[in-house]
Scaffold this motif. Structure first.
Motif, PDB file in Angstrom:
ATOM      1  N   LYS A 152     -72.506   7.428  -6.190  1.00 37.51           N
ATOM      2  CA  LYS A 152     -71.184   7.557  -5.557  1.00 37.51           C
ATOM      3  C   LYS A 152     -70.172   7.969  -6.615  1.00 37.51           C
ATOM      4  O   LYS A 152     -70.080   7.299  -7.654  1.00 37.51           O
ATOM      5  N   ASP A 189     -66.055   8.882  -2.813  1.00 37.91           N
ATOM      6  CA  ASP A 189     -65.051   7.850  -2.532  1.00 37.91           C
ATOM      7  C   ASP A 189     -63.684   8.372  -2.952  1.00 37.91           C
ATOM      8  O   ASP A 189     -63.394   8.494  -4.142  1.00 37.91           O
ATOM      9  N   ASN A 191     -60.947   6.886  -2.570  1.00 40.58           N
ATOM     10  CA  ASN A 191     -60.026   5.779  -2.894  1.00 40.58           C
ATOM     11  C   ASN A 191     -58.651   5.973  -2.253  1.00 40.58           C
ATOM     12  O   ASN A 191     -57.616   5.832  -2.916  1.00 40.58           O
ATOM     13  N   GLU A 215     -66.076   7.961   1.684  1.00 41.20           N
ATOM     14  CA  GLU A 215     -65.482   6.609   1.648  1.00 41.20           C
ATOM     15  C   GLU A 215     -63.964   6.656   1.480  1.00 41.20           C
ATOM     16  O   GLU A 215     -63.440   7.403   0.663  1.00 41.20           O
ATOM     17  N   GLU A 216     -63.289   5.799   2.221  1.00 40.86           N
ATOM     18  CA  GLU A 216     -61.837   5.616   2.142  1.00 40.86           C
ATOM     19  C   GLU A 216     -61.064   6.921   1.941  1.00 40.86           C
ATOM     20  O   GLU A 216     -60.333   7.066   0.957  1.00 40.86           O
ATOM     21  N   GLU A 241     -63.583  -2.285   2.231  1.00 43.85           N
ATOM     22  CA  GLU A 241     -63.429  -3.141   1.056  1.00 43.85           C
ATOM     23  C   GLU A 241     -62.033  -3.743   0.989  1.00 43.85           C
ATOM     24  O   GLU A 241     -61.799  -4.675   0.232  1.00 43.85           O
ATOM     25  N   HIS A 290     -69.374  -3.486   0.021  1.00 37.64           N
ATOM     26  CA  HIS A 290     -68.762  -3.168  -1.269  1.00 37.64           C
ATOM     27  C   HIS A 290     -69.171  -4.279  -2.220  1.00 37.64           C
ATOM     28  O   HIS A 290     -69.285  -5.429  -1.821  1.00 37.64           O
TER      29      HIS A 290
HETATM   30 CA    CA Z   1     -64.512   2.205  -2.661  1.00 36.74          CA
END
Ligand code: CA
Length: 364
Positions: A152, A189, A191, A215-216, A241, A290
């Protein structure tokens, strides 16, 4: 059996970083360890644990559901998200460690048994937003000897800005796929770094490059944005998460998130995550926790993930093994890209109290 001692422990590691642990002792001589996510040093969670101490002394450690429900509502105004939830997670993990030791069984047996006794891991590599493409590739290469089944790449961008460098981020996604070929799964990800439109643009490329999950992509807590991104893309959108309640995970599932990612040291411990697993199962959504902590968090997560029906994704690891190994006689070490499930009672970790004692620091 009664709880006779609850110790919040801030532990500083020789190789850097600190942990927020709790140690619970009982009148039958059993001891359990738990962990809270060390968010901002983890001291806020340790203080919550200290504040719960008097209420916990004298209670039966096998009443973990009752204990969690009582403390959740008692302290809901301190949360229910964040440091308070992480404190309850730590207490729950320690109580499950005690339960396992009392029954003479590993926690995964108490949860119903392991579908997977060996769990592949994925390398979670942070900080890629500010790296050059070459630096990203070097960071990825530094993990390949451990044979992760998935990598990731996390961007860890400034969450107060959006869409800072979409072309640069996409170039990195392409370069990593080119580096590893088809042999390793990849996930991306953001973030929380993108607008809805930016996320959809990046997501389309990730689909073309056959990334496993995205992700996110958008701002946390903004379920409408998750809904728009998930609705526009085929690649599963992952998030969770930053959710601390069953209801928070439920809102993400409602928004169309395909992989939910609660963290066992942030929310609910085993008790909470098993409820979230049931919720995810109800809607056919994958639960892929997570997980950032290399010892208690890692082992607790292994027990939990092993029990998940239809679990097929690897478990998260965001640092090379070793930093916290001195605290136990039997640290978790991956072989050929996978962790074996501990078989000893409770968490299955053999804690070395003298090694823990000399690393305890006072907080506050
Ligand atoms: Ca993350």
């Amino acid at each position: 059996m009664k709880i006779i001692e609850v110790q919040p422990l801030s532990i500083r590691w020789d190789q850097g970083g600190s942990s927020s642990w709790v140690r619970i002792r009982t009148d039958s001589g059993l001891t359990g360890y738990g962990e809270a996510s060390p968010m901002y040093g983890g001291h806020a969670s340790l203080q919550v644990i200290a504040d719960c101490r008097d209420w916990l002394i004298g209670r039966d450690p096998l009443d973990q559901q009752v204990i969690q429900d009582h403390l959740f509502f008692k302290m809901a105004k301190l949360g229910p998200d964040g440091a308070m939830a992480a404190a309850l997670a730590a207490l729950d993990i320690a109580l499950w460690d005690i339960r396992g030791k009392a029954m003479g069984m590993p926690i995964h047996k108490l949860l119903g048994g392991a579908h997977r006794p060996v769990l592949p891991f994925y390398a979670s590599i942070g900080g890629n937003g500010v790296r050059t493409v070459d630096e990203v590739l070097k960071a990825v290469e530094s993990w390949l000897d451990l044979k992760p089944s998935l990598i990731k790449i996390r961007f860890d961008a400034d969450r107060t800005r959006r869409d800072v460098d979409l072309p640069g981020d996409m170039a990195k996604a392409r370069a990593v796929r080119q580096l590893v070929g088809d042999s390793i799964g990849l996930s991306f990800d953001a973030n929380n770094g993108y607008s809805v439109q930016g996320a959809i643009r990046v997501g389309r490329l990730l689909e073309e490059l056959e990334y496993v999950w995205f992700e996110e992509p958008v701002q946390p807590f903004h379920t409408q944005s998750f809904e728009k991104v998930a609705g526009a893309l085929d690649i599963p959108v992952a998030a969770g998460e930053q959710e601390y309640t069953l209801q928070g995970i439920g809102r993400l599932i409602d928004a169309g998130v395909g992989i939910v990612q609660p963290d066992i040291v942030k929310t609910g411990g085993f008790t909470g995550l098993m409820q979230m697993a049931a919720l995810a199962r109800t809607y056919g959504v994958d639960l892929v926790p997570h997980q950032t902590q290399p010892l208690i968090g890692m082992v607790a997560n292994l027990h939990l993930v092993s029990t998940l029906l239809h679990g097929h994704h690897p478990v998260e690891s965001n640092e090379r093994p070793g930093r916290q190994h001195a605290a136990v006689a039997n640290p978790p070490i991956p072989m050929d890209g996978a962790y074996e499930l501990p078989t000893g009672p409770g968490l299955g970790l053999e804690f070395v109290e003298s090694e823990i004692e000399r690393r305890i620091t006072v907080w506050g």
